[in-house]
Write a protein that holds these residues in place. Structure first.
Motif, short mmCIF file in Angstrom:
data_model
loop_
_atom_site.label_atom_id
_atom_site.label_comp_id
_atom_site.label_asym_id
_atom_site.label_seq_id
_atom_site.Cartn_x
_atom_site.Cartn_y
_atom_site.Cartn_z
N GLY A 129 19.53 30.36 43.28
CA GLY A 129 19.72 31.83 42.98
C GLY A 129 20.16 32.72 43.97
N GLU A 130 20.65 32.03 45.31
CA GLU A 130 21.06 33.04 46.39
C GLU A 130 22.32 33.54 46.20
OE1 GLU A 130 21.23 32.50 51.01
OE2 GLU A 130 20.95 30.83 49.99
N LEU A 131 23.02 32.58 45.42
CA LEU A 131 24.62 33.23 45.12
C LEU A 131 24.68 34.36 44.29
CD1 LEU A 131 27.71 32.37 45.20
CD2 LEU A 131 27.41 31.10 43.26
N TRP A 132 23.65 34.28 43.27
CA TRP A 132 23.60 35.51 42.43
C TRP A 132 23.25 36.73 42.87
CZ3 TRP A 132 25.50 36.20 37.64
CH2 TRP A 132 25.08 37.30 36.97
N ASP A 133 22.35 36.84 43.91
CA ASP A 133 21.77 37.97 44.61
C ASP A 133 22.88 38.19 45.52
OD1 ASP A 133 19.40 37.84 42.96
OD2 ASP A 133 18.49 36.31 44.66
N LYS A 134 23.59 37.59 46.14
CA LYS A 134 24.35 37.89 47.24
C LYS A 134 25.88 38.07 46.59
CE LYS A 134 22.07 35.96 51.22
NZ LYS A 134 21.97 34.84 52.43
N GLY A 135 26.17 37.21 46.00
CA GLY A 135 27.72 37.38 45.36
C GLY A 135 28.42 36.48 46.34
N PHE A 136 29.65 36.60 46.21
CA PHE A 136 30.76 35.88 47.12
C PHE A 136 32.20 36.52 46.94
CE2 PHE A 136 30.91 34.04 42.83
CZ PHE A 136 32.30 33.92 42.56
N GLU A 137 33.04 36.32 47.80
CA GLU A 137 34.53 36.52 47.65
C GLU A 137 35.20 35.53 48.19
OE1 GLU A 137 37.63 39.92 49.38
OE2 GLU A 137 35.69 39.90 50.10
N ILE A 138 36.27 35.10 47.32
CA ILE A 138 37.19 33.81 47.32
C ILE A 138 38.55 34.27 46.97
CG2 ILE A 138 36.77 33.05 44.92
CD1 ILE A 138 36.92 30.36 45.75
N THR A 139 39.48 33.43 47.57
CA THR A 139 40.94 33.63 47.28
C THR A 139 41.12 32.32 46.61
OG1 THR A 139 41.52 35.19 48.98
CG2 THR A 139 43.15 34.09 48.09
N ILE A 140 41.85 32.24 45.43
CA ILE A 140 42.49 31.29 44.91
C ILE A 140 43.91 31.26 44.69
CG2 ILE A 140 40.27 30.48 43.50
CD1 ILE A 140 40.99 31.79 41.16
N LEU A 141 44.61 30.08 44.78
CA LEU A 141 45.93 30.11 44.88
C LEU A 141 46.65 29.58 43.61
CD1 LEU A 141 45.90 28.13 48.59
CD2 LEU A 141 46.03 30.66 47.97
N TYR A 142 47.99 30.03 43.55
CA TYR A 142 48.95 29.52 42.72
C TYR A 142 50.42 29.39 43.43
CZ TYR A 142 50.86 34.28 42.17
OH TYR A 142 51.50 35.53 42.44
N ASN A 143 51.07 28.44 42.95
CA ASN A 143 52.44 28.60 43.57
C ASN A 143 53.23 29.31 43.11
OD1 ASN A 143 52.12 26.55 41.49
ND2 ASN A 143 54.17 26.04 41.71
N SER A 144 54.08 30.38 43.93
CA SER A 144 55.05 31.55 43.49
C SER A 144 56.07 30.77 42.60
CB SER A 144 55.62 31.99 44.73
OG SER A 144 54.44 32.41 45.75
#
Length: 600
Positions: free
Chosen positions: A427-442
């Motif tokens: 449940g910690e993820l739901w309360d705090k949230g997150f930031e992520i970068t996901i990639l793709y090949n140009s």
């Protein structure tokens, strides 16, 4: 004024194109493709463009029945080995191939069993870095490369450093797996390996048969036991067979100007009926507008059409579009279980603090399931892939053993995604949230659309969820994967040979092309839960037993949400409507086997 200049230029281009090709007669075939050819050496080749030429010039011991990827027919072998005909031993560790007599190479030399043995040994000794020969090392020796054998046998990790004496010991070990018995060539395996026939079939260069005498005369492996170091891992253009060909196939190489054109001529002394198309011209044209002009004017018999341009040729006068052909490839979203966070901007803070993600972000099954439910699969297929694909049901594609059209799959469901994210990290993820970068090949618009969809829907679930997307060069994309810095991204795998093992290994096994780069957390888990099943699946000789094993692997993949199983694309071909004889070959796709084609 600009429009007039462009029209004049286009008209000039049409005349130039027509002048190069001329009127396409019924015994000449013009195929307009794109890109260049990597090599003409069948053992060095590991790309589609090279494979098309190799498949038409060289031949293998066996081939698939026309239109099939499961039923074999003899080619340079007079019979397809089976337990029933006695050419596969009861324990599945010995395969015998009777070699066809009366077959000529293009230079006039006779095909012999010695040519066949030399061919396989030459490929194993060459074993260039990043090449395809792992496909033979696995069944014949239970390893993935020549270096694995030299390291274990004589303590030399780089075969280029073998002494003559060490080379002889290694050669003796290699040679024991391939023997000549009269007019037969016999392969010996340490354990049963049912996919072997699929590996050496026509369409796969590793099984293309060379003329020993001619190959040595070109400066290639001299056939001696003490010379492995000299011929191991050649540089591409220093490879003696880089730009030369001498096979037994229906076509001979007449001309190769790489990046421009390849010209093939029908072999008059071919052991089967000579090809009906006497000349084949394969031209490389990058611009779609130019390829389209070839097609419209009838100066090409077939052209490569990018997916986004397919509607431009549907309904074109005199053109036949064949579409919705199942491709033996998968596109999945890889999730790294153990992300390298140091110096990695894609994890942001690198912690579970609402400002980034920790290294073990995707090691939590609820995170993986949350992302899996947040992907709008059918919308992607309908709108991005333009309907040309089907929902993936795991790492194994249709129609291989293990694929079940009724198996469990993740469907787009934001309520389920929400429920899973609420369970993540207790449940910690739901309360705090997150930031992520996901990639793709140009430049890959399909993959960009995939990550954009993930971003849009994941961010809808919780205002504290932040997903960034970033395009990078393809080489950098792979570098990130190999270095363990990859967070999440979509990537594909096309069949090297027609067997589920060829998909279970790269996606699932602890040392697989993709599985092996998911970090230590995944590797340790896979070594215990996945690798033993894959080993059982590839050595089982009963197809029913194999099928149940691969179904189990599919089910585990679903239950653990190991990847985001996006879709299995379909393919298309575009011909002039007087081209006949086409039969779809999903392994050789998108290439053509010109021997079976003719024109009315």
């Amino acid at each position: 004024m600009k429009k007039i200049k462009l029209s004049v230029l286009a008209l000039a281009l049409v005349f130039m194109v027509s002048g190069l090709v001329g009127a396409v007669s019924n015994d000449t075939y013009v195929d307009i493709d794109m890109g260049d050819i990597n090599t003409l050496d069948p053992h060095f080749s590991y790309d589609n463009a090279s494979a098309e030429v190799i498949t038409n010039v060289y031949e293998n011991l066996i081939k698939f029945k026309k239109g099939s990827n499961s039923v074999f027919e003899p080619l340079l072998s007079t019979e397809v080995p089976s337990v029933a005909n006695g050419l596969i031993s009861a324990d599945g560790t010995r395969y015998t191939f009777p070699i066809r007599e009366g077959v000529l190479f293009h230079n006039g030399n006779d095909l012999t069993p010695e040519d066949v043995k030399y061919t396989f040994l030459r490929g194993l000794i060459q074993d260039r870095n990043g090449g395809p020969m792992w496909m033979l090392f696995e069944p014949l020796y239970g390893v993935g490369s020549l270096s694995s054998i030299t390291a274990e046998l004589v303590g030399v990790e780089d075969p280029a450093n073998l002494t003559a004496e060490q080379s002889e010991e290694v050669y003796a070990y290699l040679e024991k797996a391939i023997e000549i018995d009269g007019n037969n060539v016999v392969f010996h395996f340490p354990a049963p390996f049912p996919p072997f026939l699929s590996i050496i079939v026509l369409d796969n260069g590793v099984g293309s048969i060379l003329d020993k005498e001619w190959t040595i005369a070109q400066g290639d492996w001299d056939g001696q036991a003490d010379s492995i170091a000299k011929y191991y891992n050649p540089e591409k253009e220093a490879d003696p067979l880089f730009d030369k060909m001498n096979g037994t196939g229906p076509y001979t190489l007449k001309e190769w100007v790489n990046g421009e054109r390849t010209v093939l001529s029908a072999f008059k002394s071919y052991w089967r009926e000579p090809a009906r198309l006497k000349t084949v011209i394969i031209k490389s044209v990058e611009e779609w507008s130019t390829r389209k002009l070839y097609l419209q004017r009838g100066d090409a018999d077939s052209v490569y059409v990018d997916l986004q341009y397919l509607n431009q040729v549907k309904g074109m006068d005199g053109v036949n579009v064949i579409e919705d052909l199942p491709r033996l490839s998968m596109t999945n979203g890889l999730m790294n279980f153990d992300i390298v966070t140091e110096g990695n901007p894609d994890v942001h803070s690198g912690k579970l603090d609402g400002k980034g993600i920790p290294a073990d972000f995707f090691a939590d099954v609820h995170v993986r399931k949350g992302f899996s439910y947040a992907m709008p699969y059918q919308t992607f297929i309908d709108q991005v892939a333009m309907g040309m694909g089907q929902k993936a049901r795991g790492p194994i594609p249709d129609p291989f053993l293990g694929f079940d059209p009724n198996s469990d799959v993740y469907e787009f469901n934001l309520d389920e995604a929400t429920a899973e994210f609420k369970k993540a990290f207790d449940g910690e993820l739901w309360d705090k949230g997150f930031e992520i970068t996901i990639l793709y090949n140009s430049g890959n618009d399909v993959r960009k659309a995939s990550v954009d969809m993930i971003k849009y829907y994941v961010e809808q679930i919780n205002p504290n969820f932040k997903v960034n997307v970033r395009g990078i060069q393809w080489s950098t994309y792979l570098d990130n994967l190999i270095a363990g810095r990859f967070t999440l991204g979509f990537i594909g795998w096309g069949a090297d040979y027609a067997d589920p093992h060829n998909f279970a290994v790269p996606f699932l096994r602890s040392d697989g092309t993709y599985g092996g780069f998911k970090g230590d957390v995944y590797i340790k888990w896979a070594e215990e839960n996945i690798d033993p099943l894959i080993a059982k699946g590839v050595t089982a000789t009963d197809p029913a037993v194999r099928e149940e094993i691969y179904k189990e692997l599919q089910q585990i993949s679903y239950e653990e949400a190991l990847d985001i199983y996006l879709y299995q694309p379909t393919g298309n071909y575009v011909f002039r409507d007087n081209v006949k004889g086409f039969a779809y070959d999903a392994i050789n796709e998108p290439n053509l086997y010109f021997y079976q084609l003719y024109k009315e």
